[in-house]
Design a protein around this motif. Structure first.
Motif, PDB file in Angstrom:
ATOM      1  N   TYR A  75       4.951   7.642   1.688  1.00  0.00           N
ATOM      2  CA  TYR A  75       3.972   7.336   2.732  1.00  0.00           C
ATOM      3  C   TYR A  75       4.447   6.087   3.469  1.00  0.00           C
ATOM      4  O   TYR A  75       4.747   5.068   2.846  1.00  0.00           O
ATOM      5  N   GLN A  76       4.557   6.189   4.769  1.00  0.00           N
ATOM      6  CA  GLN A  76       4.982   5.034   5.568  1.00  0.00           C
ATOM      7  C   GLN A  76       3.998   4.835   6.715  1.00  0.00           C
ATOM      8  O   GLN A  76       3.585   5.801   7.369  1.00  0.00           O
ATOM      9  N   ALA A  77       3.627   3.592   6.931  1.00  0.00           N
ATOM     10  CA  ALA A  77       2.760   3.266   8.068  1.00  0.00           C
ATOM     11  C   ALA A  77       3.448   2.199   8.901  1.00  0.00           C
ATOM     12  O   ALA A  77       4.045   1.264   8.357  1.00  0.00           O
ATOM     13  N   VAL A  78       3.415   2.375  10.191  1.00  0.00           N
ATOM     14  CA  VAL A  78       3.887   1.331  11.112  1.00  0.00           C
ATOM     15  C   VAL A  78       2.683   0.978  11.974  1.00  0.00           C
ATOM     16  O   VAL A  78       2.232   1.791  12.776  1.00  0.00           O
ATOM     17  N   VAL A  79       2.136  -0.211  11.759  1.00  0.00           N
ATOM     18  CA  VAL A  79       0.861  -0.558  12.395  1.00  0.00           C
ATOM     19  C   VAL A  79       1.108  -1.427  13.634  1.00  0.00           C
ATOM     20  O   VAL A  79       2.209  -1.944  13.829  1.00  0.00           O
TER      21      VAL A  79
ATOM     22  N   THR B  93      12.423   3.163  14.573  1.00  0.00           N
ATOM     23  CA  THR B  93      13.077   2.715  13.339  1.00  0.00           C
ATOM     24  C   THR B  93      12.494   1.370  12.915  1.00  0.00           C
ATOM     25  O   THR B  93      11.848   0.684  13.716  1.00  0.00           O
ATOM     26  N   GLU B  94      12.732   1.012  11.678  1.00  0.00           N
ATOM     27  CA  GLU B  94      12.305  -0.312  11.202  1.00  0.00           C
ATOM     28  C   GLU B  94      13.496  -1.045  10.601  1.00  0.00           C
ATOM     29  O   GLU B  94      14.102  -0.571   9.642  1.00  0.00           O
ATOM     30  N   ASP B  95      13.822  -2.197  11.190  1.00  0.00           N
ATOM     31  CA  ASP B  95      14.879  -3.058  10.651  1.00  0.00           C
ATOM     32  C   ASP B  95      14.292  -3.975   9.578  1.00  0.00           C
ATOM     33  O   ASP B  95      13.110  -4.348   9.650  1.00  0.00           O
TER      34      ASP B  95
ATOM     35  N   PHE C 149       0.818  -1.224   0.000  1.00  0.00           N
ATOM     36  CA  PHE C 149       0.000   0.000   0.000  1.00  0.00           C
ATOM     37  C   PHE C 149       0.848   1.268   0.000  1.00  0.00           C
ATOM     38  O   PHE C 149       0.460   2.285  -0.563  1.00  0.00           O
ATOM     39  N   GLU C 150       1.986   1.206   0.664  1.00  0.00           N
ATOM     40  CA  GLU C 150       2.797   2.421   0.769  1.00  0.00           C
ATOM     41  C   GLU C 150       3.234   2.879  -0.628  1.00  0.00           C
ATOM     42  O   GLU C 150       3.376   4.073  -0.874  1.00  0.00           O
ATOM     43  N   GLN C 151       3.421   1.924  -1.557  1.00  0.00           N
ATOM     44  CA  GLN C 151       3.802   2.306  -2.921  1.00  0.00           C
ATOM     45  C   GLN C 151       2.597   2.803  -3.705  1.00  0.00           C
ATOM     46  O   GLN C 151       2.715   3.703  -4.528  1.00  0.00           O
TER      47      GLN C 151
HETATM   48 MG    MG Z   1       5.025   0.119   6.808  1.00  0.00          MG
END
Ligand code: MG
Ligand code: NFE
Length: 495
Positions: free
Chosen positions: A426-430, A273-275, A44-46
């Motif tokens: 657009y970035q989502a961290v859910v 952060t996201e690894d 979705f982010e793309q």
């Molecule tokens: Mg994400």
């Protein structure tokens, strides 16, 4: 004694939202390593890149049919942050009501329709069969009552959806969310038709849901010692109470914060952060979502999940009702939470540390459901007829924005970058990205993996304890392309 080593794979993990595979390495009947992998790519982010920023509110809701409301709110808040506006009090209150209704729907869904069949045995008809055999312990009368409540919970969830739709236009995938507030003009019938639905929901929560959870918890009390998790808690908070533009300073009914080693501390979003060391992505690891990227690499060797691994200051955190309720209880910031938790601890003869467990998560989710229902009763009465619900906006050519909120399953963040008036990033961290994350670059397991490690498995051919642990987190891995990796070791069918 020689070591007996078994590999357990449950794929797909059923009665959760989305597509999850779990693997456990068991040595002498104890889990020594665990892998939790999201097996569907979303992307979705793309999809969002290049679009009008306003589209984000509608498109991000399609992440999921269970929690579209918080995605609508988090994306609207990200836009407001980018546009430099805040909703008026009425818009804020109506959002809180919609979100509260969604919590009630989601929590009842989780207990009755996803998790409860781990503990009660329905009759030998569909949808209760086929089922896996476990240590079903409830006496027949209690078991029959739960079966009846399982059916009733469908009708009652409809009321919660309706309560949301009264303000949202429809549910799921709500129509009235807008940057700056909401687009619905409240009328007296919005209020009256909300109140009777909320009354029915409250009666169900008090007279059915909470007592059922207490009954199940008292019979399966050993599950207060199973599935502890990382014990670090993180919450972005719930229900805006003022219009402070800085979300980290905004007053919220459930406050924003994190707890490590029993101490509650503030949140600096820059430390998130996201690894991607163990995820099927080929972008740089350890990025803050402000500069995060989504570039899939399904052939990546050793990777085992489509989820990235979010960390705060390199540490894994559990998010969700446990985080919100325990931090509200520990900070003594909410008298209702304090009383309900104290009563629950006394009723079940457990202590606060026992809440970090399979059964603890069920118990605090039910407590939160009651607190939220009471709170939105007050909020419905605060809606003002003929007062503004939305602040005007202009889409800037260039801006960045962040929306931090709490979905039913936990901390939810949306980050947007706008260039030339369009979405550039657009970035989502859910919530489930936090809870069901794979290992990070340092090899530290995610919260669900951590909760599985150390578990005693009586029968490696029927590892129902692992299913109970995973479900207690209420994971949601929403839809996209199915990609599987790894050698099949054993097949389990878990209904
Ligand atoms: Mg994400
Ligand atoms: Ni698809 Fe969701 C909630 C969000 S979970 S259910 O609650 O945000 O990761």
């Amino acid at each position: 004694m020689s070591t007996v080593r078994t590999n357990i794979v449950i794929d797909p993990m059923t009665r959760i939202e989305g597509h999850l595979k779990i693997e456990a390495t068991v040595e002498n009947r104890k889990v020594v390593d665990a892998k939790v992998g999201g097996t569907l790519y979303r992307g979705f982010e793309q999809i969002l890149v290049g679009r009008n920023p306003l589209d984000a509110i509608q498109i991000t809701q399609r992440f999921c049919g269970v929690c579209p409301t918080p995605h609508a709110i988090a994306s609207a808040q990200a836009l407001e942050n980018a546009f430099g506006i805040m909703p008026p009090p009425n818009g804020r209150t109506i959002r809180n009501i919609m979100q509260g209704a969604n919590y009630i729907q989601s929590h009842i869904l989780h207990f009755y329709h996803l998790a409860a069949l781990d503990f009660f045995k329905g009759p030998d008809v569909s949808p209760f069969v086929p089922r896996y055999e476990a240590d079903y312990r409830l006496p027949k009368a209690v078991n029959d009552a739960l079966t009846y409540h399982y059916i009733r919970a469908y009708q009652i969830r409809l009321k919660a959806h309706e309560l949301c739709a009264i303000w949202a236009g429809k549910m799921p995938h709500i129509a009235s969310m807008a940057p700056g507030g909401v687009s619905i003009i409240p009328r007296i019938d919005n209020i009256t038709t909300s109140l009777w639905r909320l009354k029915e929901l409250t009666e169900f929560i008090e007279n059915v849901y909470l007592p059922d959870v207490i009954t199940v918890a008292s019979v399966y009390c050993d599950y207060f010692n199973i599935g502890m998790g990382v014990k670090n808690l993180l919450s972005f908070g719930l229900f805006d109470l003022d219009a402070e533009p800085d979300v980290t300073k905004r007053k919220r009914y459930f406050p924003m914060g994190r707890m490590t080693n029993g101490t509650i501390e503030t949140i600096d979003p820059k430390k998130i952060t996201e690894d991607i060391r163990w995820s099927w992505y080929n972008t740089a690891s350890g990025k803050n979502p402000v500069e995060g990227e989504t570039s899939p690499k399904p052939e990546k060797k050793d990777a085992y999940s489509w989820l990235k691994a979010p960390r705060y200051d390199s540490v894994p955190y559990e998010v969700g009702p446990l985080a919100r309720v325990v931090m509200a209880y520990d900070s003594k910031s909410n008298q209702k939470v304090t009383k309900l938790v104290d009563d629950m601890l006394a009723t079940l003869s457990i202590n606060k540390d026992d809440l970090y467990s399979v059964m603890g998560r069920h118990v605090v989710r039910a407590i939160e459901c009651k607190v939220v229902a009471d709170e939105i009763q007050d909020m419905i009465m605060q809606v003002k007829l003929e007062q503004p619900v939305c602040t005007d906006h202009t889409i800037p050519e260039k801006a960045e924005g962040m929306g931090l909120w709490c979905a039913a399953r936990g901390a939810l963040g949306h980050w947007i970058e706008i260039k030339n008036g369009k979405i550039a990033r657009y970035q989502a961290v859910v919530p489930t990205t936090w809870n069901a994350s794979p290992k990070d670059d340092k090899g530290k397991p995610g919260p669900i993996e951590h909760a599985m490690i150390g578990t005693e498995i009586e029968d490696t051919d029927n590892p129902f304890a692992l299913a109970r642990i995973v479900r207690s987190f209420d994971p949601c891995i929403a839809c996209a392309v199915h990609v599987l990796d790894g050698k099949q070791v054993k097949q389990f069918k878990i209904m």
